[in-house]
Design a protein around this motif. Structure first.
Motif, mmCIF file in Angstrom:
data_model
loop_
_atom_site.group_PDB
_atom_site.id
_atom_site.type_symbol
_atom_site.label_atom_id
_atom_site.label_comp_id
_atom_site.label_asym_id
_atom_site.label_seq_id
_atom_site.Cartn_x
_atom_site.Cartn_y
_atom_site.Cartn_z
ATOM 1 N N TYR A 1 -6.170 -14.265 5.124
ATOM 2 C CA TYR A 1 -5.489 -13.288 5.979
ATOM 3 C C TYR A 1 -5.454 -11.960 5.228
ATOM 4 O O TYR A 1 -4.938 -11.878 4.110
ATOM 5 C CB TYR A 1 -4.055 -13.707 6.263
ATOM 6 C CG TYR A 1 -3.853 -15.028 6.972
ATOM 7 C CD1 TYR A 1 -3.445 -15.070 8.304
ATOM 8 C CD2 TYR A 1 -3.994 -16.250 6.294
ATOM 9 C CE1 TYR A 1 -3.199 -16.278 8.951
ATOM 10 C CE2 TYR A 1 -3.762 -17.456 6.934
ATOM 11 C CZ TYR A 1 -3.364 -17.461 8.258
ATOM 12 O OH TYR A 1 -3.116 -18.669 8.890
ATOM 13 N N ARG A 2 -5.979 -10.914 5.854
ATOM 14 C CA ARG A 2 -5.947 -9.577 5.256
ATOM 15 C C ARG A 2 -4.983 -8.691 6.035
ATOM 16 O O ARG A 2 -5.029 -8.655 7.265
ATOM 17 C CB ARG A 2 -7.338 -8.939 5.286
ATOM 18 C CG ARG A 2 -8.376 -9.594 4.382
ATOM 19 C CD ARG A 2 -9.698 -8.879 4.545
ATOM 20 N NE ARG A 2 -10.776 -9.405 3.734
ATOM 21 C CZ ARG A 2 -11.092 -8.953 2.519
ATOM 22 N NH1 ARG A 2 -10.389 -7.974 1.988
ATOM 23 N NH2 ARG A 2 -12.098 -9.468 1.845
ATOM 24 N N PRO A 3 -4.103 -7.977 5.341
ATOM 25 C CA PRO A 3 -3.186 -7.091 6.065
ATOM 26 C C PRO A 3 -3.940 -5.975 6.787
ATOM 27 O O PRO A 3 -5.011 -5.547 6.353
ATOM 28 C CB PRO A 3 -2.288 -6.531 4.958
ATOM 29 C CG PRO A 3 -3.066 -6.692 3.701
ATOM 30 C CD PRO A 3 -3.928 -7.897 3.886
ATOM 31 N N TYR B 1 4.934 -12.086 8.328
ATOM 32 C CA TYR B 1 5.845 -11.085 7.791
ATOM 33 C C TYR B 1 5.279 -10.478 6.513
ATOM 34 O O TYR B 1 5.271 -9.240 6.351
ATOM 35 C CB TYR B 1 7.219 -11.695 7.516
ATOM 36 C CG TYR B 1 8.141 -10.732 6.800
ATOM 37 C CD1 TYR B 1 8.594 -9.575 7.431
ATOM 38 C CD2 TYR B 1 8.527 -10.953 5.478
ATOM 39 C CE1 TYR B 1 9.424 -8.670 6.765
ATOM 40 C CE2 TYR B 1 9.351 -10.064 4.811
ATOM 41 C CZ TYR B 1 9.797 -8.924 5.461
ATOM 42 O OH TYR B 1 10.601 -8.021 4.799
ATOM 43 N N LEU B 2 4.807 -11.316 5.590
ATOM 44 C CA LEU B 2 4.228 -10.780 4.354
ATOM 45 C C LEU B 2 3.033 -9.891 4.654
ATOM 46 O O LEU B 2 2.848 -8.833 4.021
ATOM 47 C CB LEU B 2 3.824 -11.926 3.424
ATOM 48 C CG LEU B 2 4.957 -12.745 2.800
ATOM 49 C CD1 LEU B 2 4.391 -13.893 1.969
ATOM 50 C CD2 LEU B 2 5.869 -11.876 1.944
ATOM 51 N N GLY C 1 2.005 -5.673 3.887
ATOM 52 C CA GLY C 1 0.847 -5.272 3.093
ATOM 53 C C GLY C 1 0.392 -6.281 2.069
ATOM 54 O O GLY C 1 -0.307 -5.920 1.111
ATOM 55 N N VAL C 2 0.735 -7.563 2.229
ATOM 56 C CA VAL C 2 0.362 -8.608 1.279
ATOM 57 C C VAL C 2 -0.692 -9.512 1.918
ATOM 58 O O VAL C 2 -0.489 -10.021 3.022
ATOM 59 C CB VAL C 2 1.580 -9.445 0.854
ATOM 60 C CG1 VAL C 2 1.169 -10.563 -0.101
ATOM 61 C CG2 VAL C 2 2.640 -8.552 0.217
ATOM 62 N N GLN D 1 -8.108 0.958 -1.062
ATOM 63 C CA GLN D 1 -6.771 0.465 -1.384
ATOM 64 C C GLN D 1 -6.829 -0.988 -1.834
ATOM 65 O O GLN D 1 -7.559 -1.803 -1.288
ATOM 66 C CB GLN D 1 -5.874 0.580 -0.144
ATOM 67 C CG GLN D 1 -4.442 0.132 -0.378
ATOM 68 C CD GLN D 1 -3.611 0.216 0.889
ATOM 69 O OE1 GLN D 1 -4.096 0.650 1.932
ATOM 70 N NE2 GLN D 1 -2.356 -0.201 0.797
ATOM 71 N N ARG D 2 -6.052 -1.321 -2.855
ATOM 72 C CA ARG D 2 -5.963 -2.696 -3.354
ATOM 73 C C ARG D 2 -4.559 -3.224 -3.104
ATOM 74 O O ARG D 2 -3.583 -2.645 -3.570
ATOM 75 C CB ARG D 2 -6.308 -2.747 -4.839
ATOM 76 C CG ARG D 2 -7.785 -2.509 -5.135
ATOM 77 C CD ARG D 2 -8.083 -2.803 -6.588
ATOM 78 N NE ARG D 2 -9.519 -2.888 -6.823
ATOM 79 C CZ ARG D 2 -10.073 -3.305 -7.947
ATOM 80 N NH1 ARG D 2 -9.287 -3.695 -8.956
ATOM 81 N NH2 ARG D 2 -11.378 -3.355 -8.094
ATOM 82 N N VAL D 3 -4.485 -4.351 -2.392
ATOM 83 C CA VAL D 3 -3.192 -4.903 -1.994
ATOM 84 C C VAL D 3 -2.865 -6.133 -2.829
ATOM 85 O O VAL D 3 -3.752 -6.778 -3.393
ATOM 86 C CB VAL D 3 -3.197 -5.272 -0.499
ATOM 87 C CG1 VAL D 3 -3.493 -4.058 0.365
ATOM 88 C CG2 VAL D 3 -4.178 -6.399 -0.202
#
Length: 609
Positions: A369-371, A406-407, A411-412, A378-380
């Protein structure tokens, strides 16, 4: 700078009505289901045509776990346990105007409802009342209250199905997660015969449903196969044959009221696919296409001839809800509502199925799952999530009350693998975890951590690991034995010491645990070597531990000893105990408090983007 995005509250993602079981009334006009609308798992009923559901139980301390109807739909039996201790007691009530009557009162015994006899006079159930290490099958006369043991005397037996003529019954004997037998039992005498003995090999056998003439029955098995299929046992010839043998596992199945149409679902790499099978012609029939997702249950109503199938469905943006499917028109109608957070559909993140090569070349499937709304370059941060079981499966559903989504909104990224030992990928894959906890599956976890470190858009310095039950054990193993990978770790009711763990599980689990994990005496050195507590001094990442005080599977002492040792060492550890919970969260207030605490801990340690 990242673009400003809408912020949705934690409560919105967890504004769900959790459902943990359902069954349609025999006439198909209503559905019983267990849900936490009241803040606790209670029994509810809703008309299949829609409308507000009716609450049938008002428990505050006890959690209802499942229910069954009599054949005519006049009475209901369900089980419930207090404060998550899993010592289930049985209750009986009139389906139309009744109030629950507790019919067992043995607080240290687990009772599991099986089925009502055809005439509704008898209730078959399983319990470890005679000897806590064994599970026996009992037959209770509901008029007199007397109960007699039908099958037992040593081992773990669970009631399956009465034959339509009421003379015989199917009973499962469970040796382990991957090894079962089916017994044919004479209801009057208790005389039994093993129909599926398979010495020298392991195989599952699960009873599904009887033929209308009581001359045979359908079952699910993987005997001689990598995946489970559906077979038929002909009692007139004492022969069994395969009917349905897909290249993935059959997960749910039911036979229509006319005895001709068999509906079943297949778990294809985690997603459910519905199939229809004509028993008379022994051929597949076209099945209506369903939205991609996970089927949690499938049932016909026993006396409903309207070609309706009832389904319990969920996906990554929908917590499990109950639907009615018209098999003639293909119309899918939602009966219960599970999502109350008023979140826009576009906020939810669909997972991508990826394959990760482990140390020995084994391909580990995982859901990535990618935000959304990240900027170029950008690095999350990321969380590696390990499911429980260990013989469970990570699937693309609305998991853990909305924890993932939610996470993601904060952005996680999430990577949720099906490491070796997971179900759904064949019996050989599943059995790779047997007697090897903390062995090769820990190397799979390391491969997943390396995958995240190299993944475009992920910050390799901000990776956490999280999991519950076996996933909690895996979290502690990774934090202690692979300490260089983690910015944080969060363990939810995971065992820390395999020696004390195998000695503290429920008594009737102990023979299975010996085969699955090991023996505290004969395998002592191996269990010590695989215990996270052995390597506690190597834990350097901040750790959070969450535990239910009444957990009968992973007792509180497992978490206590880990926390105490870490505090003695001066390490960063947060400990959250819920006094009125067991293995997981039954009460909504605790679910909200627990997952919020875990989310806040991870976000604070990772720094969300």
């Amino acid at each position: 700078m990242p673009q400003q995005k809408a912020q949705f509250k934690f409560e919105q993602f967890f504004a769900t009505r959790r459902t943990v079981g359902f069954t349609p009334a025999p006439d198909g006009e209503s559905v019983l289901f267990v849900t936490d609308i009241s803040g606790q798992f209670n029994l509810w009923r809703v008309a299949t045509g829609g409308g507000w559901p009716e609450q049938l139980t008002l428990f505050e301390r006890e959690s209802v776990r499942g229910a069954i109807f009599t054949k005519d739909g006049s009475r209901i039996c369900f089980m419930a346990d207090p404060d998550g201790n899993e010592q289930y007691q049985l209750y009986l009530m009139d389906a139309q105007a009744g109030w629950p009557e507790q019919i067992t009162d043995q607080p240290d015994v687990q009772h599991y409802p099986g089925a009502f006899s055809r005439d509704g006079q008898y209730l078959a159930y399983s319990a470890n009342a005679r000897e806590r290490r064994d599970v026996d099958v009992y037959l209770r006369d509901l008029e007199t209250g007397d109960a007699r043991m039908l099958v037992g005397g040593g081992g773990s037996f669970y009631f399956g199905k009465f034959s339509p003529n009421g003379e015989q019954a199917l009973v499962s004997e469970v040796f382990g997660n991957t090894d079962h037998d089916l017994w044919l039992v004479d209801v009057a005498t208790g005389e039994k015969r093993n129909l599926t003995a398979h010495p020298g090999r392991q195989a599952i056998y699960e009873p599904l449903f009887w033929a209308a003439d009581s001359q045979g029955f359908y079952y699910k098995s993987n005997d001689g196969r990598a995946f489970s299929g559906i077979g038929f046992y002909d009692l007139t010839t004492d022969r069994r044959e395969w009917l349905i043998t897909p290249d993935w596992d059959v997960e749910h199945a039911d036979l229509g009221p006319d005895g001709r149409l068999l509906a079943y679902s297949v778990n294809e790499a985690g997603e459910s696919v519905l199939h229809l099978y004509d028993v008379k012609t022994r051929s597949e029939r076209p099945a209506p296409a369903l939205p991609p997702g996970v089927m949690l249950g499938l049932e016909f109503a026993a006396a409903d001839l309207q070609d309706r199938l009832f389904l319990w469905l969920g996906n990554y943006r929908q917590a499990g809800a109950i639907f009615g499917l018209d098999l003639k028109t293909g119309e899918l109608r939602q009966i219960t509502q599970s999502m109350l957070g008023n979140l826009p559909e576009e906020i939810f993140v669909a997972p991508e199925l990826v394959k990760i090569t482990s140390f020995d070349g084994l391909e580990v499937p995982a859901w990535l799952y990618r935000p959304k709304e990240t900027e170029p370059g950008q690095r999350v941060p990321a969380v590696l999530s390990i499911h429980g079981g260990p013989e469970g499966q990570e699937r693309p559903a609305y998991l853990y009350g909305g924890f993932y989504q939610y996470l993601l909104s904060q952005g996680v990224a999430i990577l949720a693998p099906n490491i070796r030992g997971s179900t759904g990928f064949g019996i050989d894959y599943q059995q790779k975890i047997h007697r090897d906890w903390g062995g090769d599956e820990l190397k799979d976890i390391e491969a997943c951590a390396q995958y995240l470190r190299k993944l475009d858009g992920v910050d390799p310095e901000r990776i956490a690991i999280w999991g519950g039950s076996f996933g909690g054990y895996a979290t502690l193993s990774a934090a202690s034995r692979l300490p260089g990978y983690w910015a944080a770790a969060c363990d939810f009711c995971g065992p820390s010491n395999l020696i004390t763990f195998v000695g503290s599980v429920p008594e009737h689990w102990k023979p299975m645990m010996k085969a699955m994990l090991g023996d505290a005496e004969a395998d002592r050195e191996m269990l010590i070597a695989r215990s996270p507590i052995t390597y506690v001094d190597q834990i350097v990442a901040p750790l959070m531990v969450v535990q239910g005080a009444n957990d009968p599977r992973v007792v509180k002492a497992e978490s206590d000893q880990m926390v105490e040792r870490l505090r003695t060492l001066g390490r960063t550890v947060e400990y959250l105990v819920f006094d009125d919970e067991g293995h997981g969260f039954a009460k909504r207030k605790n679910q909200l408090a627990g997952y919020r605490a875990m989310a806040d801990f991870l976000l604070a340690r990772l720094g969300s983007d």
